[in-house]
Design an enzyme around this catalytic site. Structure first.
Site, PDB file in Angstrom:
ATOM      1  N   GLY A  64       1.551   1.031  -4.860  1.00 25.03           N
ATOM      2  CA  GLY A  64       0.538  -0.028  -4.257  1.00 25.03           C
ATOM      3  C   GLY A  64      -0.668   0.133  -4.062  1.00 25.03           C
ATOM      4  O   GLY A  64      -1.960   0.083  -5.004  1.00 25.03           O
ATOM      5  N   ASN A 106      14.829   7.055  -8.567  1.00 24.92           N
ATOM      6  CA  ASN A 106      15.695   6.832  -8.430  1.00 24.92           C
ATOM      7  C   ASN A 106      17.191   8.146  -9.458  1.00 24.92           C
ATOM      8  O   ASN A 106      17.935   8.069  -8.931  1.00 24.92           O
ATOM      9  CB  ASN A 106      16.550   5.960  -9.526  1.00 24.92           C
ATOM     10  CG  ASN A 106      15.416   4.256  -8.883  1.00 24.92           C
ATOM     11  OD1 ASN A 106      15.961   3.774  -7.850  1.00 24.92           O
ATOM     12  ND2 ASN A 106      14.074   4.317  -9.077  1.00 24.92           N
ATOM     13  N   SER A 147       1.349  -1.002  -0.006  1.00 23.84           N
ATOM     14  CA  SER A 147      -0.446  -0.034   0.276  1.00 23.84           C
ATOM     15  C   SER A 147       0.858   1.691   0.004  1.00 23.84           C
ATOM     16  O   SER A 147       0.723   2.573   0.143  1.00 23.84           O
ATOM     17  CB  SER A 147      -0.715   0.195   0.758  1.00 23.84           C
ATOM     18  OG  SER A 147      -0.519  -0.002   2.762  1.00 23.84           O
ATOM     19  N   ALA A 175       4.246   6.543 -10.893  1.00 21.03           N
ATOM     20  CA  ALA A 175       2.704   6.656  -9.934  1.00 21.03           C
ATOM     21  C   ALA A 175       1.529   7.698  -9.720  1.00 21.03           C
ATOM     22  O   ALA A 175       0.477   6.666  -9.756  1.00 21.03           O
ATOM     23  CB  ALA A 175       2.690   5.492  -8.255  1.00 21.03           C
ATOM     24  N   LYS A 178      16.587  -1.268 -15.253  1.00 25.52           N
ATOM     25  CA  LYS A 178      16.591   0.221 -14.982  1.00 25.52           C
ATOM     26  C   LYS A 178      15.934   0.814 -14.300  1.00 25.52           C
ATOM     27  O   LYS A 178      17.231   2.078 -14.783  1.00 25.52           O
ATOM     28  CB  LYS A 178      15.330   0.534 -16.982  1.00 25.52           C
ATOM     29  CG  LYS A 178      13.690   0.177 -15.577  1.00 25.52           C
ATOM     30  CD  LYS A 178      13.361   1.562 -14.752  1.00 25.52           C
ATOM     31  CE  LYS A 178      12.002   1.341 -13.917  1.00 25.52           C
ATOM     32  NZ  LYS A 178      11.445   2.278 -13.107  1.00 25.52           N
TER      33      LYS A 178
END
Length: 422
Positions: A22, A343, A18, A175, A276
């Site tokens: 998530g 990242n 979550s 996201a 990646k």
């Protein structure tokens, strides 16, 4: 006109995890379970690692009369929002946050795994023997699991630990953008086990024998071979459920703003999403130096080449080059991750500010962790054991920069093909 099969049971879905991604996937899935009520039960359980969270003063949910920290699951279920990991995004009311992982997966025939990769082992340990034996999984976790026994995909690791088949979802999916319903694409790799494709006609199917099929697939077992060559016993999906074909799996994830392409290359999709993250660190390093888009493009090109090479070398015939060059999980995800992913951003800030990337991670990610650094270490450990470090100069360079053995300024020399030939 083709007859329509009648299925007495619907698939129940549980999202295991979550965090930012998530919760986003839970939103997507819950919208679809409502839309495709002939296939799925509407309610989507979302397992939440319970923690206390205090609503910040600048939140629309802030209540001065109740300003104490509260349980995150209670906040999610009351507000229909994950205020810590996905603030200001409304969740469908059929998403139910559950702090009990065993209770969350109860009776779920589809398990969608979306939690930090370092928690996979513990989660699977808790779930072993507690899930439906014929459940099927999809891993949305990007990364690799490396041990003394070799290199394993998270989808494979989950499948082995729980004795189920597990596919993978990966793509150019930041996201928050997906949660905000900004258009994007993803790739879902699902190669239905052989015994699931032998799906006898359910009883009471219009236009068929009045007796239907008396084969009890809940007792039928079959053998499935994993990508690393191991064999495992799988229990077939009972015919009472709609078959988990590519078409039905697509219905679970596809939205007008989140386009899904189905394929069967689980290894390629998983590797694209894992490797990646290493490349994104390298792109962040050169961008932090102020070297511009040409340098980032060079890093991405080398990264794609090394990713394909890694897949072909260690996962053989199961990997398709076009998964890396044509799918969202490949080149598109690489471009996105090297442009604005966490990242990339943290690596860029680390170089620009002259600080360790771990310090940036703690400051910027609200308790979550970078996947790229862990994957870089795990991949290097695997390559070192295989004696193949020199064949993957970019992956090796990122590891050495993280270890302080090289500087970001060294990347051009480290990946120079002429140097590899000497």
């Amino acid at each position: 006109m083709a007859s329509l099969a009648v299925h007495s049971r619907k698939h129940k879905v549980c999202v295991v995890g979550s965090g930012n991604w998530g919760t986003t996937i839970a939103k997507v899935v819950a919208e679809n379970t409502q839309q495709h009520s002939d296939i799925f039960e509407a309610e989507v359980q979302m397992w939440v690692f319970e923690e206390e969270y205090q609503i910040p003063k600048d939140s629309k949910h802030y209540d001065a009369s109740n300003a104490q920290p509260q349980k995150l699951t209670e906040l999610i279920n009351r507000l229909h929002e994950n205020p810590k990991y996905l603030p200001d995004i409304a969740l469908p009311k059929n998403v139910v946050a559950n702090p009990d992982i065993v209770n969350a997966v109860k009776d779920a025939s589809i398990l969608v795994f979306n939690l930090p990769h370092q928690f996979i082992g513990k989660a699977c340990e808790q779930l072993k023997g507690k899930i439906l034996p014929y459940a099927r999984g999809i891993s949305c976790i990007k990364g690799l699991e490396v041990s003394e026994h070799g290199c394993e995909l998270h989808s494979e690791s989950i499948g082995e630990k729980l004795g189920i088949y597990c596919g993978a979802l990966s793509g150019a999916n930041i996201a928050t953008e997906v949660a905000q319903e900004k258009w994007s694409e993803t790739t879902v790799a699902y190669d239905p086990p052989g015994m699931d494709s032998k799906h006898p006609t359910p009883q009471a199917t219009p236009g068929t024998s009045p007796h239907g099929s008396h084969v009890d697939l809940s007792k039928l077992q079959g053998e499935d071979r994993t990508l690393n060559g191991k064999k495992r016993k799988l229990q077939a999906l009972p015919t009472e459920y709609p078959p988990l074909t590519h078409r039905n799996m697509k219905k679970l994830f596809h939205r007008p703003y989140f386009h899904v392409n189905m394929c069967s290359d689980v290894a390629g999709v998983s590797l694209g999403g894992a490797l990646k993250n290493i490349v994104a660190l390298a792109a962040g390093f050169v961008d932090g130096l102020g070297w511009g888009d040409n340098a980032k493009a060079a890093v991405m090109r080398v990264g794609i080449m090394e990713s394909v090479k890694f897949g072909k070398m260690f996962f053989g015939g199961s990997v398709r080059t076009k998964t890396f060059t044509e799918e969202s999980c490949g080149v598109a995800d690489l471009i996105t991750s090297c442009s604005g992913g966490r990242n990339f951003r943290c690596a860029k800030m680390a170089v620009a500010e002259g600080k360790p990337i771990g310090e940036i991670e703690k400051r910027e990610l609200n308790g979550q962790q970078l996947q790229g650094t862990g994957t870089a270490y795990e991949v290097n450990s695997f390559l070192k054991n295989e004696g193949k470090e020199q064949e993957f100069p970019l992956f090796t360079a990122v590891y050495n920069i993280l270890e302080g053995k090289n500087k970001p300024e060294d990347i051009p020399e480290l990946v120079d093909p002429s140097k590899q030939e000497e």
